[in-house]
Design an enzyme around this catalytic site. Structure first.
Site, PDB file in Angstrom:
ATOM      1  N   ARG A 147     -25.441  -1.735   7.595  1.00 21.76           N
ATOM      2  CA  ARG A 147     -25.090  -3.125   7.329  1.00 21.76           C
ATOM      3  C   ARG A 147     -25.397  -4.034   8.519  1.00 21.76           C
ATOM      4  O   ARG A 147     -25.360  -5.260   8.394  1.00 21.76           O
ATOM      5  CB  ARG A 147     -23.606  -3.209   6.959  1.00 21.76           C
ATOM      6  CG  ARG A 147     -23.270  -2.473   5.672  1.00 21.76           C
ATOM      7  CD  ARG A 147     -21.802  -2.093   5.575  1.00 21.76           C
ATOM      8  NE  ARG A 147     -20.889  -3.217   5.513  1.00 21.76           N
ATOM      9  CZ  ARG A 147     -20.486  -3.793   4.382  1.00 21.76           C
ATOM     10  NH1 ARG A 147     -20.926  -3.348   3.231  1.00 21.76           N
ATOM     11  NH2 ARG A 147     -19.626  -4.786   4.407  1.00 21.76           N
ATOM     12  N   GLU A 179     -19.561  -5.378  10.527  1.00 19.97           N
ATOM     13  CA  GLU A 179     -20.501  -4.586  11.330  1.00 19.97           C
ATOM     14  C   GLU A 179     -21.552  -5.447  12.029  1.00 19.97           C
ATOM     15  O   GLU A 179     -21.956  -5.152  13.157  1.00 19.97           O
ATOM     16  CB  GLU A 179     -21.197  -3.546  10.440  1.00 19.97           C
ATOM     17  CG  GLU A 179     -20.281  -2.442   9.938  1.00 19.97           C
ATOM     18  CD  GLU A 179     -19.556  -2.796   8.662  1.00 19.97           C
ATOM     19  OE1 GLU A 179     -18.797  -1.951   8.157  1.00 19.97           O
ATOM     20  OE2 GLU A 179     -19.750  -3.936   8.162  1.00 19.97           O
ATOM     21  N   LYS A 215       0.848  -1.184   0.000  1.00 20.44           N
ATOM     22  CA  LYS A 215       0.000   0.000   0.000  1.00 20.44           C
ATOM     23  C   LYS A 215       0.889   1.242   0.000  1.00 20.44           C
ATOM     24  O   LYS A 215       1.810   1.351   0.807  1.00 20.44           O
ATOM     25  CB  LYS A 215      -0.900  -0.025   1.237  1.00 20.44           C
ATOM     26  CG  LYS A 215      -2.192   0.741   1.105  1.00 20.44           C
ATOM     27  CD  LYS A 215      -3.102   0.461   2.304  1.00 20.44           C
ATOM     28  CE  LYS A 215      -4.409   1.210   2.169  1.00 20.44           C
ATOM     29  NZ  LYS A 215      -5.307   0.958   3.324  1.00 20.44           N
TER      30      LYS A 215
END
Length: 639
Positions: A393, A365, A280
């Protein structure tokens, strides 16, 4: 520049390997330079440059379907599909979207701002392809973080069961590759993809089973030996057991290796998983060193890597994080829970101070919500720090596991209201409507950062069930927030400006908007009362009863969906109590998805401004009502 010659993916196919590698460098330089002015998701996109080039070089988009899990990692895809000229408008109002957007390009085949959806989408597209007798390829690109989402596992299981021809690219930017392990895996992937090898293996197994008396035992022994060896040398056994042919791990920045791996994968029937390891922030030292900060950010200085920060009052998120530490210092029942957003939710310092009372559950979640319910059931005080859009969610868990059992979970709902550049997938405009009708839960929103502190204190002290505090993604009002924490009287509103001609019931940041409207109306001799409607559930029955008897025109204003929101709750209360003669106008977000831009531009677009509020008040005053008196507003409902 080579990049200037790329207007569609087919343009890549005329480039040789050296030119493709040169193009990767140009793309990195372009992203680093452009995003220094616009902001955006820099580190994730720097990490997928070679991967995206390889995919577009080998596959035939848009005929072949490339599905990006969470579209913020698709900047390179946008560059390779003809949108370079629009990058200066990235995430700006009416400009280039920061996520994959179907209306922007035929190459954007699936939209996602929430993670873990790509595998289900890929399976759906593969099913449709096969039923229609088509032969195109389907490729899902999913990150290791998104793979923690339960929905991704559900899809992995189903894909492996159905054996559809599709490719899953697992972009893993957390693991490193030891050279010897990588070389062994590269060899094994070539062997496994060789059709001659696969056929020979099947023939050997068939032959062993034909040996009289002991053939079955020999075959079983050979199978166990094969599996044992695979467990010793292959990190992809989980995926193999789920029904995938596993390739990798592959260096995601090695273009020749990527191209060869994808070519080998295409020879295999059934679902394939290609495990690609990337860095990344690749190619820009500050982003590589701190990929968390550089995941998504505003403008920055290229040379120094210094992020340009705005001056002024602290963000509500920062106030939340500091206040929670202050509360946890005195109450060891407090446990903070977040679904992979410790930085965005302001909990990094809390995690440093209370590592044993901080749970980051990953992008999960639903799990986080039920976990919080169980933690509360055992006498602790879980604080579920979650963006409004991501709480969607976990709706079933909020209803079934928390509210139904009346458990003392504190919901710290960040990004409530408009969120600006992240746009329609991230706006927190629905939580009022989807929470207020659920039994047992209480919902609050502060008018400023100081009231947020007191609401958090109130929520921690509240023992009668679940309670939510929602707050926006903006800077505070600049008020003093050093006073001692105190309880907010439960279920009460406060009048912040007196007035005798009309009443504005305002929620959160709309209190400031209402005060501005009151100032403008005062210059015209109109006196607008402004009420801080800080409790969205329960409503302030005492004040509503007084307003119903008073009969003044009422305007409700909220940065949330007008359908089913706070204004709807006020209308329902007035109807239930027979106050049919009170003129009311509801101002909120209309029945549309509001795209990216600044929060100010988004409010202007839907009419959540002081000017439109003042116009509503004028229209509702005696002698001004009626269809001919005012042009209908898109932001609300007249009653």
């Amino acid at each position: 520049m080579l990049l200037d010659r790329i207007h569609q993916p087919s343009d890549l196919k005329s480039l040789d390997l050296a030119e493709l590698e040169r193009l990767a460098g140009e793309i990195r330089e372009f992203l680093i330079t452009t995003l220094s002015a616009t902001g955006g998701h820099l580190a994730p996109n720097l990490g997928v440059v070679e991967l995206t080039i390889a995919l577009h070089y080998l596959f035939d988009s848009p005929n072949d379907k490339l599905i990006f899990d969470v579209g913020h990692q698709a900047y390179v895809h946008k560059l390779l599909t003809g949108r370079k000229a629009r990058f200066p408008t990235l995430r700006k109002y009416k400009g280039l979207c920061g996520f994959v957007k179907r209306s922007e390009s035929e190459h954007d085949v699936w939209e996602a701002g929430h993670s873990s959806t790509s595998l289900s989408a890929a399976m759906g597209m593969a099913v449709a392809r096969d039923l229609q007798g088509k032969r195109h390829k389907v490729v899902a690109i999913i990150g290791d973080g998104a793979l923690t989402g339960g929905m991704a596992f559900e899809a992995l299981n189903h894909i492996g069961h159905e054996k559809k021809n599709l490719t899953v690219v697992l972009n893993d930017n957390e693991m490193s590759i030891a050279p010897n392990v990588g070389a062994l895996h590269n060899y094994l992937t070539k062997v496994r993809s060789d059709k001659t090898y696969i056929k020979a293996k099947e023939e050997v197994e068939t032959l062993l089973k034909k040996v009289p008396a002991i053939g079955g035992t020999l075959a079983a022994w050979a199978e166990k030996l094969k599996d044992s060896l695979k467990y010793l040398v292959m990190s992809g056994m989980l995926f193999e057991e789920l029904g995938y042919t596993y390739f990798g791990p592959v260096d995601g920045h090695n273009l020749p290796l990527l191209l060869e791996t994808f070519r080998q994968a295409e020879k295999v029937e059934g679902p394939v998983l290609v495990h690609v390891v990337t860095t990344k922030g690749k190619g820009y030292a500050p982003a590589e060193a701190d990929s968390h900060t550089w995941h998504g950010l505003g403008a920055y200085k290229i040379e120094s890597g210094q992020v340009v920060k705005s001056s002024g009052p602290p963000m509500y998120t920062e106030v939340f994080g500091k206040t929670l530490i202050e509360l946890a210092e005195k109450d060891d029942r407090i446990v903070a829970v977040t679904p992979a957003m410790p930085g965005g939710s302001g909990l990094l310092k809390f995690a440093d101070r209370f590592p044993n009372r901080m749970l980051d559950v990953g992008i999960a979640e639903q799990h986080a919500a039920t976990l919080c319910g169980a933690v509360a059931m055992e006498g602790m005080k879980p604080v579920f720090a979650v963006y409004s859009t991501f709480l969607q969610r976990a709706y079933d868990q909020v209803v079934h596991d928390i509210c139904r059992q009346n458990l003392n979970v504190v919901f710290a709902i960040d990004r409530a209201g408009f969120v600006g550049p992240d746009g329609e997938t991230h706006h927190g405009v629905y939580d009022i409507a989807y929470l207020r009708h659920v039994p047992n839960i209480a919902v609050m929103m502060p008018k400023d950062e100081n009231e947020l502190r007191h609401m958090l204190y109130t929520a921690i002290r509240y023992d009668d069930g679940p309670i939510a505090v929602r707050y926006p993604r903006i800077q505070g009002e600049g008020v003093d927030w050093s006073d001692e924490l105190r309880l907010v009287p439960f279920g009460t509103w406060e009048t912040v400006r007196e007035g005798d001609d009309a009443v504005a019931l305002a929620v959160g940041p709309m209190v400031r908007v209402a005060l501005e409207a009151a100032e403008a109306l005062a210059a015209e001799g109109v006196s607008l009362r402004v009420v801080n409607a800080r409790f969205l559930k329960p409503l302030d029955d005492t004040m509503l009863s007084f307003l119903a008897k008073e009969g003044l025109p009422i305007v409700t204003i909220e940065e949330g969906a007008a359908a089913g929101g706070f204004g709807s709750a006020v209308l329902e209360w007035l109807a239930a109590n027979g106050a049919y003669g009170v003129p009311v106008r509801v101002m909120g977000v209309p029945d549309v998805f509001v795209e990216h831009g600044s929060i100010h531009e988004q409010r202007v677009e839907v009419g959540l401004t002081a000017e439109r509020l003042a116009a509503s008040v004028r229209a509702l005053r005696p002698g001004k009502r009626g269809a001919s008196a005012v042009k209908p507003l898109m932001t609300g409902t007249n009653t």
